[in-house]
Design a protein around this motif. Sequence first.
Motif, short mmCIF file in Angstrom:
data_model
loop_
_atom_site.label_atom_id
_atom_site.label_comp_id
_atom_site.label_asym_id
_atom_site.label_seq_id
_atom_site.Cartn_x
_atom_site.Cartn_y
_atom_site.Cartn_z
N THR A 294 -17.97 -29.56 -8.57
CA THR A 294 -18.90 -30.46 -9.24
C THR A 294 -19.75 -29.72 -10.27
O THR A 294 -19.95 -30.21 -11.39
CB THR A 294 -19.82 -31.15 -8.21
OG1 THR A 294 -19.03 -31.71 -7.16
CG2 THR A 294 -20.63 -32.25 -8.86
N ALA A 295 -20.26 -28.56 -9.90
CA ALA A 295 -21.10 -27.78 -10.82
C ALA A 295 -20.32 -27.35 -12.06
O ALA A 295 -20.83 -27.42 -13.19
CB ALA A 295 -21.66 -26.56 -10.10
N LYS A 296 -19.08 -26.91 -11.85
CA LYS A 296 -18.24 -26.50 -12.98
C LYS A 296 -17.98 -27.69 -13.90
O LYS A 296 -18.00 -27.56 -15.14
CB LYS A 296 -16.91 -25.94 -12.45
CG LYS A 296 -15.99 -25.41 -13.54
CD LYS A 296 -16.55 -24.15 -14.16
CE LYS A 296 -15.53 -23.48 -15.09
NZ LYS A 296 -15.15 -24.30 -16.25
N TYR A 297 -17.75 -28.85 -13.32
CA TYR A 297 -17.47 -30.04 -14.13
C TYR A 297 -18.67 -30.39 -15.01
O TYR A 297 -18.53 -30.60 -16.22
CB TYR A 297 -17.14 -31.23 -13.22
CG TYR A 297 -17.09 -32.55 -13.96
CD1 TYR A 297 -15.96 -32.89 -14.73
CD2 TYR A 297 -18.16 -33.43 -13.93
CE1 TYR A 297 -15.92 -34.09 -15.44
CE2 TYR A 297 -18.13 -34.63 -14.63
CZ TYR A 297 -17.01 -34.95 -15.38
OH TYR A 297 -16.98 -36.13 -16.08
N PHE A 298 -19.86 -30.44 -14.43
CA PHE A 298 -21.04 -30.84 -15.20
C PHE A 298 -21.45 -29.76 -16.20
O PHE A 298 -22.04 -30.07 -17.24
CB PHE A 298 -22.19 -31.20 -14.27
CG PHE A 298 -22.00 -32.53 -13.59
CD1 PHE A 298 -21.99 -33.70 -14.33
CD2 PHE A 298 -21.80 -32.61 -12.23
CE1 PHE A 298 -21.80 -34.94 -13.73
CE2 PHE A 298 -21.61 -33.84 -11.61
CZ PHE A 298 -21.60 -35.00 -12.36
N GLU A 299 -21.14 -28.51 -15.89
CA GLU A 299 -21.38 -27.44 -16.88
C GLU A 299 -20.50 -27.67 -18.10
O GLU A 299 -20.96 -27.55 -19.24
CB GLU A 299 -21.10 -26.07 -16.27
CG GLU A 299 -21.36 -24.93 -17.26
CD GLU A 299 -20.88 -23.58 -16.72
OE1 GLU A 299 -21.64 -22.60 -16.87
OE2 GLU A 299 -19.76 -23.52 -16.18
N ASP A 300 -19.23 -28.01 -17.87
CA ASP A 300 -18.31 -28.25 -18.98
C ASP A 300 -18.69 -29.51 -19.76
O ASP A 300 -18.60 -29.53 -20.99
CB ASP A 300 -16.87 -28.39 -18.45
CG ASP A 300 -16.34 -27.08 -17.90
OD1 ASP A 300 -16.91 -26.02 -18.23
OD2 ASP A 300 -15.37 -27.12 -17.11
#
Length: 429
Positions: A294-300
């Motif tokens: 989830t964190a990687k997705y929202f960072e992208d």
Amino acid sequence: MKKNIDILIIGFALFSMFFGAGNLIFPPYIGMTSGTGWLTSFLGFVIADIGIILLSINAVARAGSYQNVAGKAGKKFGLSLEFIMMLCLGPILVVPRTAATTFEMSIAPLFGSFNPIVFSIIFFAITFTLTVRPTKVMDIIGKFLTPILLIALVFLIGKGVISPIGDLKSLSHSDGLFATGLTQGYQTMDALGIGGVAALIMSSFFNKGYVDKKENASLTLKASLVAGCGLILVYGGLTYLGATVSTIYDQSISQTALLINITHSLLGSTGTLLLGIVVAFACLTTAIGLTSVTAKYFEDVSNKKIKYEHIVTLICIFSAVVSNLGVDKIISIAVPILTVLYPVSIVLVLMSYFKNILTKNSTFKGAAYATLIVSILTVLDTLGLNLNFVHSLPFAELGFNWVLPAIIGGILGTFLFKDKVETIDKKVS
């Protein structure tokens, strides 16, 4: 040799991300209600759960990203679908549920007076510590945490196979066993947020030096097959354990109580401790993996304007608060939302396998919209609106009442929506 080890480690990590506490309690109940026909219901479960997982990961890996799949129904539609799915996967529903489940099944039975708020803080402090370095997440889960989980599961299942608790119940009729397994497998909704999961796997291989897109996609599929084989073996063992108590318990027993009784019958008080360890590690590995996804997705999505570490922090804090609502409350919130989103995602994934035939985005758009409408109506019916016709649609008894509307919607969409030949898909070279 190194490549095979990398596949194994990431495959183990993927296994743990999908094997949460919910997956632990489904198979024994299926086996208990199936008796001698447990293999039939187990096959249905595997097809609807692991089958959809593997198809989804392969589709995303081949397309390069989930948006190259979901975006065929419209860029805004695809982005909105994935955005909401990732919110549900992360801080709103799934991650908080891992802590709540751990407390109710692992901590409360062993330490009844333990404060749930303190536990949630400890749980997410551990999750934060093991998630905050994104390049290490898959290695931490695959090298260290999954082996502990697997050892505990093998010990429990092995004991049940060597010394069965009871005999398998012979059923007077075996009609509907496959359908029952199919329904239960589908209801796990394990492929929710598959885009983020696939992206994490592909990113993990990339960080290990596999930069070629075609090779990366191939390794991603192989790692998912490792995870799939692990899930099949564990699910099979747990289903068999359930089948061995089919003459002892009836369908009135709850799924959680059944699992607790099985472990206690096999190992006594040690079984309670072992179950606590299994649940704790199953939930912890899932929380770590999904927080990272989830964190990687929202960072992208933010074009790295919001740092990964900051998003991890926010997810852990928010999840710690939500987890104190308890498992039942979280599930009551989750089910309607997931019932709307999950069928749409499955339709788009399955259609992506026929991209050489379904060349127009308008076809995807029509199918996705029709599926979304039927899913919303189904949820409204469960909330008391009495839309009985949704139960009359083909395959409604399996939870697949969206299949025919999706087909009709795809056909109508091809002619009703103006569209160019599909251009969104980016083939992996």
